[in-house]
Enzyme design. Structure first.
Site, PDB file in Angstrom:
ATOM      1  N   LYS A 117       0.829  -1.213   0.000  1.00 24.72           N
ATOM      2  CA  LYS A 117       0.000   0.000   0.000  1.00 24.72           C
ATOM      3  C   LYS A 117       0.859   1.256   0.000  1.00 24.72           C
ATOM      4  CE  LYS A 117      -4.478  -1.483   0.932  1.00 24.72           C
ATOM      5  NZ  LYS A 117      -5.595  -1.636   1.818  1.00 24.72           N
TER       6      LYS A 117
ATOM      7  N   LYS B  45      -3.904 -10.924  -7.812  1.00 22.68           N
ATOM      8  CA  LYS B  45      -5.063 -11.224  -6.975  1.00 22.68           C
ATOM      9  C   LYS B  45      -6.197 -10.272  -7.357  1.00 22.68           C
ATOM     10  CE  LYS B  45      -5.516  -9.326  -3.088  1.00 22.68           C
ATOM     11  NZ  LYS B  45      -5.479  -8.686  -1.794  1.00 22.68           N
TER      12      LYS B  45
ATOM     13  N   LYS C 119      -9.870  -4.562  -5.607  1.00 21.98           N
ATOM     14  CA  LYS C 119     -10.552  -3.321  -5.986  1.00 21.98           C
ATOM     15  C   LYS C 119      -9.564  -2.320  -6.583  1.00 21.98           C
ATOM     16  CE  LYS C 119     -13.211  -4.253  -1.963  1.00 21.98           C
ATOM     17  NZ  LYS C 119     -13.379  -4.058  -0.525  1.00 21.98           N
TER      18      LYS C 119
END
Ligand code: TYM
Length: 351
Positions: free
Chosen positions: A133, A213, A216
């Protein structure tokens, strides 16, 4: 009514909390960050539904976690509402579990502070999701992103939940939550159980790109509530086994993302044998195979989408479920925080 149960070691020697009726608590959460996708459904939500009968179940829409990346505050209420609709529609029966919104139970953030003081900095620095992230959001590497797993530990342990059904990407966080519980217990006495992750065979559903994977943030998703035409537009060009350049080239289903990530979970054993036979002998083409998947997917997704449409027409019901959920949680949270405060000596009057 007191919610006090007992703490015992389970068959695997993990300290486990059993509620007053002898049931183990389950806790899991989902971020209200855009549409719920079939990765969430296959990897987590469908498993949550299986827990409903045997466990004391708590499911949370984790809005504080979602604020660790930049977002539009005006959109947040709708995102929370949409997450609630999708989860209830997917089978979280409010009669058999508690569904609530994290920020409506302030003790989550209080316990996160407590846990900050027993969590080693080095452990947090090793979290894979933090590393990913902070690469994706270089312009906003805030401390909340770093301590995200500590709040996650607080979410779980505030209810003394021992079983945490999640996808594979969350396992590292659940292991850290267990370490945090142990660190707290060692310092202050046994207050928190040693939680464990529970995975499904669909623990890591790949995205339509076949390379990452389903996520979103990567734009490779199929929405749980997506309209059929839109799903088909995505399935049509989805990557398959590279060997199948022409319809006459045989392929290997195990090397095809459409087979391993989607057919495996949406299709019957008969259909899987039909594909094994047809794909390896070039008896069927990829389009035919995708059409069968589309049909099987819709058999699962149509009723969920229809139920969601029904729920959207009854927003008051959805809000009532969330309000009742938060109220129930605040009762438990107050008791557990009190126990933690007592263990930590945070009582001015008890000299
Ligand atoms: P989130 O919102 O990213 O995802 C919700 C759940 O869906 C699972 N999942 C997947 N499973 C299989 N394949 C995929 N492609 C896939 N993508 C997502 C996730 O593993 C997760 O179980 N940090 C958590 C939310 C959270 C939480 C908690 C979970 C906050 N507090 C306490 C458990 C307990 C998250 O971001 O999930």
């Amino acid at each position: 009514m007191s919610d006090q149960g007992t703490m015992k070691r389970d068959a695997n020697d993990y300290l486990t909390y059993y509620n007053a009726s002898g049931k183990v608590r389950t806790f899991s959460g989902i971020q209200p960050s855009g549409e719920v996708h079939i990765g969430n459904y296959l990897g987590a939500i469908s498993n949550w539904v299986k827990f409903l009968d045997d466990y004391d179940c708590f499911f949370c829409i984790v809005d504080h976690h979602a604020t660790t990346i930049a977002y539009d505050p005006a959109r947040m209420p709708a995102r929370v509402f949409d997450a609630a609709v999708a989860n209830i529609a997917a089978g979280l029966d409010p009669e058999r579990c508690v569904i609530f919104v994290q920020s409506e139970v302030p003790e989550h953030t209080e316990l996160a502070w407590v846990f900050n003081t027993v969590t080693p900095f080095g452990d947090l620095s090793r979290m894979t999701q933090f590393k990913q992230k902070s690469q994706q959001h270089e312009e906003n590497i805030n401390v909340g992103l770093f301590t995200y797993p500590v709040l996650q530990a607080a979410d779980i342990l505030l209810y003394k939940a021992s079983a945490v059904p999640v996808g594979e990407d969350q396992v590292q966080h659940i292991e850290l939550a267990r370490e945090i519980a142990r660190k707290f217990n060692t310092r202050y006495g046994d207050v928190f159980p040693e939680c464990q992750a529970h995975l499904t065979p669909a623990k890591r559903i790949m995205g339509l790109d076949g390379e990452n994977k389903m996520s979103k943030s990567l734009g490779n998703t199929i929405g749980l509530l997506e309209e059929p035409e839109s799903i088909w537009k995505k399935l049509g060009p989805a990557k398959t086994d590279e060997r199948r350049k022409r319809k006459t080239d045989p392929g290997v289903p195990e090397d095809c993302n459409v087979y391993t990530s989607y057919h495996s979970y949406f299709s019957s054993p008969e259909d899987l044998s039909w594909i094994q036979e047809g794909c390896t002998t070039a008896g069927i083409g990829c389009l035919q195979c995708k059409k069968r998947l589309f049909k099987n997917m819709l058999a699962v997704l149509d009723p969920i989408r229809e139920k969601a449409t029904g729920l959207r027409a009854r927003p008051d019901f959805v809000h009532e479920v969330l309000s009742a959920g938060a109220e129930r949680c605040r009762g438990i949270a107050a008791e557990v925080i009190e126990e933690a405060r007592t263990a930590m000596g945070l009582h001015r009057n008890r000299v």
